[in-house]
Design an enzyme around this catalytic site. Sequence first.
Site, PDB file in Angstrom:
ATOM      1  N   GLY A  55       0.797  -1.219   0.000  1.00 38.65           N
ATOM      2  CA  GLY A  55       0.000   0.000   0.000  1.00 38.65           C
ATOM      3  C   GLY A  55       0.826   1.263   0.000  1.00 38.65           C
ATOM      4  O   GLY A  55       1.816   1.412  -0.732  1.00 38.65           O
ATOM      5  N   ALA A 114       6.212  -5.071  14.055  1.00 43.41           N
ATOM      6  CA  ALA A 114       6.618  -3.687  14.343  1.00 43.41           C
ATOM      7  C   ALA A 114       6.097  -3.204  15.684  1.00 43.41           C
ATOM      8  O   ALA A 114       6.626  -2.237  16.242  1.00 43.41           O
ATOM      9  CB  ALA A 114       6.132  -2.764  13.228  1.00 43.41           C
ATOM     10  N   TYR A 231      -6.165   8.696   6.427  1.00 47.05           N
ATOM     11  CA  TYR A 231      -7.194   8.817   5.390  1.00 47.05           C
ATOM     12  C   TYR A 231      -8.436   9.441   6.018  1.00 47.05           C
ATOM     13  O   TYR A 231      -8.757   9.183   7.182  1.00 47.05           O
ATOM     14  CB  TYR A 231      -7.523   7.435   4.808  1.00 47.05           C
ATOM     15  CG  TYR A 231      -8.536   7.445   3.674  1.00 47.05           C
ATOM     16  CD1 TYR A 231      -8.246   8.073   2.467  1.00 47.05           C
ATOM     17  CD2 TYR A 231      -9.765   6.808   3.809  1.00 47.05           C
ATOM     18  CE1 TYR A 231      -9.163   8.080   1.418  1.00 47.05           C
ATOM     19  CE2 TYR A 231     -10.688   6.809   2.772  1.00 47.05           C
ATOM     20  CZ  TYR A 231     -10.387   7.445   1.580  1.00 47.05           C
ATOM     21  OH  TYR A 231     -11.305   7.449   0.544  1.00 47.05           O
ATOM     22  N   TYR A 241     -16.261   4.650   8.121  1.00 44.61           N
ATOM     23  CA  TYR A 241     -14.830   4.940   8.209  1.00 44.61           C
ATOM     24  C   TYR A 241     -14.553   6.101   9.166  1.00 44.61           C
ATOM     25  O   TYR A 241     -14.260   5.886  10.336  1.00 44.61           O
ATOM     26  CB  TYR A 241     -14.243   5.203   6.815  1.00 44.61           C
ATOM     27  CG  TYR A 241     -12.731   5.101   6.844  1.00 44.61           C
ATOM     28  CD1 TYR A 241     -12.102   3.887   6.637  1.00 44.61           C
ATOM     29  CD2 TYR A 241     -11.948   6.214   7.146  1.00 44.61           C
ATOM     30  CE1 TYR A 241     -10.720   3.771   6.717  1.00 44.61           C
ATOM     31  CE2 TYR A 241     -10.571   6.111   7.225  1.00 44.61           C
ATOM     32  CZ  TYR A 241      -9.958   4.900   7.012  1.00 44.61           C
ATOM     33  OH  TYR A 241      -8.603   4.798   7.107  1.00 44.61           O
TER      34      TYR A 241
END
Length: 411
Positions: A55, A114, A231, A241
């Site tokens: 991405g 991570a 985003y 979202y």
Amino acid sequence: MSERVIAPKSRGFLFLDSHPGGCRRLVDDMWEAVPAPVATGGEGPVALIIGSSAGYGLAATVAGLARVGIRGIGVCFEKAPARRTGTAGWYRTAATARLARQHGRDMVFVNGDAFGDTVKEQVADLLVERFGGRLDFLVYSVAAPRRTDPDTGEVYASALKPIGSPYTTKTLVFDEHGGPEVKEVTTAPAEGDDVEQTVAVMGGDDWERWVGFLADRSLLADGFTTAALSYIGSPLTAAIYRQGTIGAAKTHLEATARTLDERLGKTVGGRAVTSVNAAAVTQSSTAIPGIALYVGLLRGVLGDAMVAPVGQLVELWDRLTGARPLDLDDEGRVRLDTWELDPAVQHAVAERWNTATGDTVTELADLDWFGDEVRRLYGFSVPGVDYTAAVETDVPWPTPTGWSGTSTSRR
């Protein structure tokens, strides 16, 4: 050697195997799409890209290497080839490392969790051993279903839900023959600690931990700058979202940026920002109800005027390095999504959305492009690749010469 012909087999938008040759060609094409490098003077800056294999994180890595001449470290969490192929991110990372070597860029890739301190320690050691103990840039681009807190061992799970009430939306699906259908789906609202759990995974806690971890080891260069990728999206998808659980996490990420910006300004004369990117087909976005239909319609409106992730990240690097002004909105965010959220564009997409049905969607949305984009996530439908030929699947992880560290594979 483990050469074989790999055919695309999928369950919905999820593919069971990846194509090494397609992934390699895809990364080559991304590199070719980057404009000529900007002059940096001497060695390129040292950068850490967290989430470097897919991405926008992959776009940040390729754009940084090709445009700015970065050197440094990419961190990702990918699965090695075994009975099935490796993950697409495994092959994309190998391809990125190959291009970096060809162009004289010293880029190291660490495969591991991570969120854990073990990887943070590996990165800190690499910065000291290989890059002079100073980090100029950190780009944070992590999307994950869960996170284990390194201090407590508690496992948090993210949820993709609206807040307050159920959410019903149109969504794009394909039948067993590949025919498009537009259906309505309803998602139940968040309950219990869904919001808190999602913020713990997708918010700014780990980003802040990374910066603090490296700062405690005196590894941040003067003027150190960090950006977390985010985003906002269209009003058409806001309920699931930006106004949903993921949106709560993004709000936390942006608040973290403001906290880090103040701290870094005082300690190293640095900056922290969030970068609001525009819509794209990614493995994360295809899981969100309504996003597939929205992106297909957006492409139907804009065509080639859509800006690919690598193009957006070229612009971000230009702003971070001073080639262009680092203009921010009132919330302290870099906005790379203005072309998507242009009122005329959103009006045109909304008109198509309102009339989209199984009978009309092929006229309103660019479904051929969308389908190809989904397949390209796994190395298929990439122009110039012979998918009838056998390809080597046992591609090694690009371990750098002279590094004593180890690479851990996905569980």
